[in-house]
Design an enzyme around this catalytic site. Structure first.
Site, PDB file in Angstrom:
ATOM      1  N   SER A 124      28.271 -11.754   4.235  1.00  7.72           N
ATOM      2  CA  SER A 124      28.355 -10.539   5.047  1.00  7.72           C
ATOM      3  C   SER A 124      27.154  -9.639   4.829  1.00  7.72           C
ATOM      4  CB  SER A 124      29.628  -9.800   4.646  1.00  7.72           C
ATOM      5  OG  SER A 124      29.544  -8.444   5.002  1.00  7.72           O
ATOM      6  N   GLU A 126      27.311  -6.747   4.334  1.00  6.66           N
ATOM      7  CA  GLU A 126      27.698  -5.762   3.317  1.00  6.66           C
ATOM      8  C   GLU A 126      27.082  -6.069   1.952  1.00  6.66           C
ATOM      9  OE1 GLU A 126      29.400  -2.925   3.404  1.00  6.66           O
ATOM     10  OE2 GLU A 126      30.055  -2.935   5.485  1.00  6.66           O
ATOM     11  N   TYR A 148      34.018  -4.713  -1.257  1.00  8.85           N
ATOM     12  CA  TYR A 148      33.925  -5.868  -0.355  1.00  8.85           C
ATOM     13  C   TYR A 148      32.550  -6.535  -0.496  1.00  8.85           C
ATOM     14  CZ  TYR A 148      33.611  -8.544   3.979  1.00  8.85           C
ATOM     15  OH  TYR A 148      33.441  -9.551   4.888  1.00  8.85           O
TER      16      TYR A 148
HETATM   17  P1  GDP Z   1      32.935  -3.077   8.828  1.00  9.76           P
HETATM   18  O1  GDP Z   1      31.495  -2.892   9.169  1.00  9.76           O
HETATM   19  O2  GDP Z   1      33.258  -4.442   8.368  1.00  9.76           O
HETATM   20  O3  GDP Z   1      33.437  -2.024   7.912  1.00  9.76           O
HETATM   21  O4  GDP Z   1      33.725  -2.941  10.231  1.00  9.76           O
HETATM   22  P2  GDP Z   1      34.693  -1.829  10.824  1.00  9.76           P
HETATM   23  O5  GDP Z   1      34.898  -2.186  12.251  1.00  9.76           O
HETATM   24  O6  GDP Z   1      35.934  -1.658  10.008  1.00  9.76           O
HETATM   25  O7  GDP Z   1      33.850  -0.466  10.724  1.00  9.76           O
HETATM   26  C1  GDP Z   1      32.639  -0.316  11.389  1.00  9.76           C
HETATM   27  C2  GDP Z   1      32.178   1.135  11.288  1.00  9.76           C
HETATM   28  O8  GDP Z   1      33.024   1.971  12.059  1.00  9.76           O
HETATM   29  C3  GDP Z   1      32.208   1.709   9.864  1.00  9.76           C
HETATM   30  O9  GDP Z   1      31.001   2.387   9.635  1.00  9.76           O
HETATM   31  C4  GDP Z   1      33.348   2.719   9.907  1.00  9.76           C
HETATM   32  O10 GDP Z   1      33.128   3.840   9.028  1.00  9.76           O
HETATM   33  C5  GDP Z   1      33.294   3.162  11.348  1.00  9.76           C
HETATM   34  N1  GDP Z   1      34.539   3.742  11.829  1.00  9.76           N
HETATM   35  C6  GDP Z   1      34.674   4.939  12.446  1.00  9.76           C
HETATM   36  N2  GDP Z   1      35.955   5.162  12.745  1.00  9.76           N
HETATM   37  C7  GDP Z   1      36.651   4.091  12.329  1.00  9.76           C
HETATM   38  C8  GDP Z   1      38.043   3.746  12.396  1.00  9.76           C
HETATM   39  O11 GDP Z   1      38.871   4.489  12.890  1.00  9.76           O
HETATM   40  N3  GDP Z   1      38.388   2.508  11.873  1.00  9.76           N
HETATM   41  C9  GDP Z   1      37.465   1.673  11.323  1.00  9.76           C
HETATM   42  N4  GDP Z   1      37.866   0.483  10.845  1.00  9.76           N
HETATM   43  N5  GDP Z   1      36.155   1.990  11.242  1.00  9.76           N
HETATM   44  C10 GDP Z   1      35.761   3.174  11.741  1.00  9.76           C
END
Ligand code: GDP
Length: 317
Positions: A124, A126, A148
């Site tokens: 990832s 990440e 993660y």
């Molecule tokens: P990630 O990159 O694997 O963490 O994928 P996510 O889809 O969970 O999150 C992507 C981005 O969206 C991150 O920077 C979150 O902080 C942002 N984000 C903003 N609002 C939300 C929310 O309501 N849910 C999630 N999951 N992410 C959010």
């Protein structure tokens, strides 16, 4: 000729579902690990399911010995950054230690049967954390900033260790990849479901966290295609897989509401501190030129098309 046998962990997730379909279409015999209690595969006719837990080492050894796959795709684990903040030890065990064990088991199987076992680790972006360069490539410093990323970094580095030991182990540093199969715990699906629900009059608001966060979002089926290219390439290696285009959550929201037929998204979106992360990378952007050069891989679906496909699926759900 006997069919090539592939074994997928995390077989019923988004990527496992697309990978099963892709391998089946290419004539593979597909086997998948499914945890007891998980939902069954979407297309059960394409895959032989093996119930078990990635962390059950004797069971995993026995399973590999029985299946004798020539390709192993490790997609299993805790896939949400948010959940890993609440379960950091579980993340380390499932995403990190269990991946190391699987590589060890693959290497032992290869030694035993005297035939190549190709291993693909779903890593990832990440692992880079808040990268000091943008875009990132395979030489970017590995410096995760959340549990993660740290758990994925262990598995990623171990793929290099096992490669040096003689296992055909590739680690794909996957940037965010989305589809209508993405669970709503991820922001893309949460947005497309939310926009569709508002368009259908079933909801009145959508609560989100940081709208300025930026991600390199691609189409999930493209990413599983890269995994198969890596497994079948003569040499194993590490590859960054992403589109090379970043967008903010705000951009995603605007595009999704427009696709759902709503112009004034600001009226419906509420920013809620509950959904902010303690730390959140802001510069995730892939330079996938090595995958392009070596594997001939290219993303096929752009940002607006991706958002449109997800919204259309949710409008018809
Ligand atoms: P990630 O990159 O694997 O963490 O994928 P996510 O889809 O969970 O999150 C992507 C981005 O969206 C991150 O920077 C979150 O902080 C942002 N984000 C903003 N609002 C939300 C929310 O309501 N849910 C999630 N999951 N992410 C959010």
């Amino acid at each position: 000729m006997a069919m090539t046998r592939a074994f997928i962990t995390g077989a019923t997730g988004q990527d496992g579902t697309y990978l099963t379909r892709h391998l089946h279409d290419q004539g593979y015999e597909v086997h998948g690990l499914v945890r007891p209690g998980d939902k069954p595969p979407m297309e059960p006719e394409l895959i032989t399911v093996h119930a078990g837990d990635l962390m059950d080492r004797p069971a995993m050894t026995a399973m590999l010995d029985k299946i004798r796959p020539s390709q192993i795709y490790n997609l299993g684990g805790v896939s949400s950054v948010a959940l890993c903040w609440t379960e950091p030890v579980l993340a380390a065990e499932v995403n990190g230690t269990a991946a190391v064990f699987l590589m060890e088991a693959a290497w032992k199987l290869q030694e035993k049967i005297g035939e190549q076992v190709a291993f693909v680790q779903a890593s990832s972006a990440e692992i880079f954390g808040e990268a000091d360069t943008s875009p990132q490539d395979e030489s970017t410093s590995i410096r995760p900033m959340n549990p993660y990323g740290a758990s994925k970094a262990l598995a990623h580095l171990s793929a290099g260790v096992y490669r040096a030991r003689g296992l055909h182990a590739s680690s794909l540093i996957l940037y965010n990849h989305e589809s209508p199969l993405r669970p709503p715990s991820f922001v893309t699906r949460k947005i497309t479901q939310g926009a569709a629900a508002i368009a259908k009059g079933e909801a009145t608001e959508l609560r989100l966290g940081n709208l300025e966060a930026r991600r390199d979002w691609g189409w999930a089926p493209d990413y599983v295609a890269a995994m198969v290219l890596a497994a079948t390439h003569p040499e194993s290696d590490d590859y960054v897989i992403g589109t090379g285009e970043a967008h903010s959550v705000r951009d995603f929201v605007a595009a999704a509401f427009i696709a759902a037929g709503i112009g004034d998204w600001e009226t419906y979106v509420v920013q809620d501190p509950e959904f902010y992360r303690p730390a959140d990378p802001t510069k995730a952007l892939a330079n996938a030129s090595k995958a392009h050069r070596v594997l001939g891989w290219e993303p096929t679906v752009g940002f607006d098309d991706l958002v449109g496909r997800m919204v259309t699926a949710d409008l018809h759900a």
